[in-house]
Motif scaffolding. Structure first.
Motif, PDB file in Angstrom:
ATOM      1  N   UNK A 265     -24.528 -24.769   2.422  1.00 14.79           N
ATOM      2  CA  UNK A 265     -24.041 -25.247   4.001  1.00 14.79           C
ATOM      3  C   UNK A 265     -23.780 -26.527   3.948  1.00 14.79           C
ATOM      4  N   UNK A 266     -24.243 -27.545   3.044  1.00 13.96           N
ATOM      5  CA  UNK A 266     -24.225 -28.694   3.296  1.00 13.96           C
ATOM      6  C   UNK A 266     -23.003 -29.463   2.186  1.00 13.96           C
ATOM      7  N   UNK A 281     -22.226 -30.403  16.252  1.00  7.74           N
ATOM      8  CA  UNK A 281     -23.435 -31.309  16.241  1.00  7.74           C
ATOM      9  C   UNK A 281     -24.676 -31.195  15.530  1.00  7.74           C
ATOM     10  N   UNK A 282     -24.645 -29.550  15.396  1.00  7.68           N
ATOM     11  CA  UNK A 282     -25.645 -28.516  13.719  1.00  7.68           C
ATOM     12  C   UNK A 282     -24.792 -29.272  12.817  1.00  7.68           C
ATOM     13  N   UNK A 283     -24.029 -28.983  12.882  1.00  7.44           N
ATOM     14  CA  UNK A 283     -22.861 -29.391  11.689  1.00  7.44           C
ATOM     15  C   UNK A 283     -24.439 -30.561  10.771  1.00  7.44           C
ATOM     16  N   UNK A 284     -23.319 -31.764  11.759  1.00 10.18           N
ATOM     17  CA  UNK A 284     -24.284 -32.898  11.681  1.00 10.18           C
ATOM     18  C   UNK A 284     -25.659 -33.056  10.959  1.00 10.18           C
ATOM     19  N   UNK A 285     -26.628 -31.933  12.017  1.00  6.00           N
ATOM     20  CA  UNK A 285     -28.177 -32.447  11.965  1.00  6.00           C
ATOM     21  C   UNK A 285     -28.201 -32.093  10.928  1.00  6.00           C
ATOM     22  N   UNK A 286     -28.031 -30.799   9.901  1.00  2.00           N
ATOM     23  CA  UNK A 286     -27.733 -30.026   8.710  1.00  2.00           C
ATOM     24  C   UNK A 286     -27.203 -31.357   7.377  1.00  2.00           C
ATOM     25  N   UNK A 287     -25.869 -32.077   8.151  1.00  2.00           N
ATOM     26  CA  UNK A 287     -26.129 -32.306   7.297  1.00  2.00           C
ATOM     27  C   UNK A 287     -26.662 -33.709   6.534  1.00  2.00           C
ATOM     28  N   UNK A 292     -34.326 -27.195   4.611  1.00  2.00           N
ATOM     29  CA  UNK A 292     -34.458 -26.811   5.595  1.00  2.00           C
ATOM     30  C   UNK A 292     -35.637 -26.272   6.221  1.00  2.00           C
ATOM     31  N   UNK A 293     -36.370 -27.097   5.708  1.00  2.00           N
ATOM     32  CA  UNK A 293     -37.996 -26.884   6.204  1.00  2.00           C
ATOM     33  C   UNK A 293     -37.872 -28.151   7.584  1.00  2.00           C
TER      34      UNK A 293
END
Length: 300
Positions: A265-266, A281-287, A292-293
């Motif tokens: 995903x990153x 926003x979700x993609x920014x948080x993951x980036x 994953x934890x």
């Protein structure tokens, strides 16, 4: 082709299956030994109860024998006393026989006839006129007859006593015969009791090693049962450890998969960012997360 983790997982599962089967077999063995121990305890309990019953009977028989021996002892003492009295009576009888043999001619004389003759002489002396010589003869005859009467009465007395002694002797012999029969009867009872006592002792001597052998077998079974319990506990502990290890392995697999998805995903987000496309926003948080934890913690 299987991965090393899959191979390890299969190895753990196979080992756990093997341990479960071993535990099952060990429990079956232990249960069989416990049932065998119950059977042996029941058998030993019966033998112990039998031995107890035999000892109680033995105690009663010994007490009965003691009483019978006391009775025989008393009867023998009575017999000794009777034998002593019998010997005394026999001696007295022999002496009286000797005296009676001497007095028997006198005993045959009629006491009544002598008395009548004395009375006749006394009447003649009192009613007749006699010369001195005649009166003297009558007086001498009366004295002689009175002496004869006394001896005849003594002879009769000795004859009566002789008869009584013979009757006493006969009675003593009857008593001795009766005592002898009673002693023999009680002695036979004692002999039968002795046979029964010996029989009971033999039975007890047979039971004792049987009880000891059962106790030995039970001790060995208890040791074996305890060994099986220890082996079962050991394998249960190994099973727990393998279960925990399998759990950790699977958890590691889940984390690896989660990390793989996270990295993919990153990568996609980074490519999207390179193309100048806007990010959610979700993609920014993951980036900008490091693992994953961390994402899971932020959700919480």
């Amino acid at each position: 082709m299987s991965t090393p983790i899959e191979v390890e997982e299969k190895s753990i599962i196979d080992k756990m299956t093997q341990l479960r089967e071993e535990i099952k077999q060990l429990k079956e063995q232990r249960y069989a030994l416990i049932e065998e121990a119950k059977r042996l305890r029941q058998q030993r309990r019966k033998l112990i109860e039998r031995a107890k019953s035999l000892r109680e009977e033995l105690k009663k028989l010994r007490e009965e024998r003691r009483k019978l021996v006391g009775q025989v002892r008393n009867l023998r003492q009575q017999r000794r006393e009777l034998l002593g009295r019998l010997q005394s009576v026999v001696n007295e009888l022999e002496e009286q026989k000797r005296i009676v043999a001497e007095l028997r001619p006198l005993a045959r004389k009629s006491i009544n006839a002598i008395r009548r003759r004395i009375e006749e002489l006394e009447w003649r002396q009192q009613t007749s006129v006699l010369r001195p010589e005649e009166e003297k003869e009558i007086i001498d005859e009366i004295v002689r007859l009175e002496a004869l009467l006394q001896k005849a009465m003594e002879a009769r007395k000795y004859l009566q006593e002789l008869t009584e002694k013979r009757a006493e002797l006969y009675g003593l012999r009857l008593q001795l015969r009766s005592l002898g029969q009673e002693i023999r009867s009680i002695s036979e009872k004692i002999s039968k009791i002795d046979e029964r006592i010996n029989n009971l002792r033999s039975q007890l001597e047979e039971l004792s090693p049987q009880i000891d052998e059962l106790s030995k077998q039970l001790e060995e079974l208890s040791t074996r049962i305890e060994e099986l319990r220890s082996q079962i506990n050991q394998r249960v502990q190994e099973l727990r450890e393998l279960s925990e290890k399998l759990k950790e392995l699977r958890l590691g697999q889940e984390k690896a998969k989660a990390l793989q998805i996270y990295e993919e995903k990153r990568r996609l987000i980074e490519e999207k960012l390179k193309r100048g496309e806007p990010l959610t926003l979700e993609e920014l948080r993951l980036l900008y997360s490091s693992s994953p934890d961390e994402l899971e913690e932020e959700k919480e």
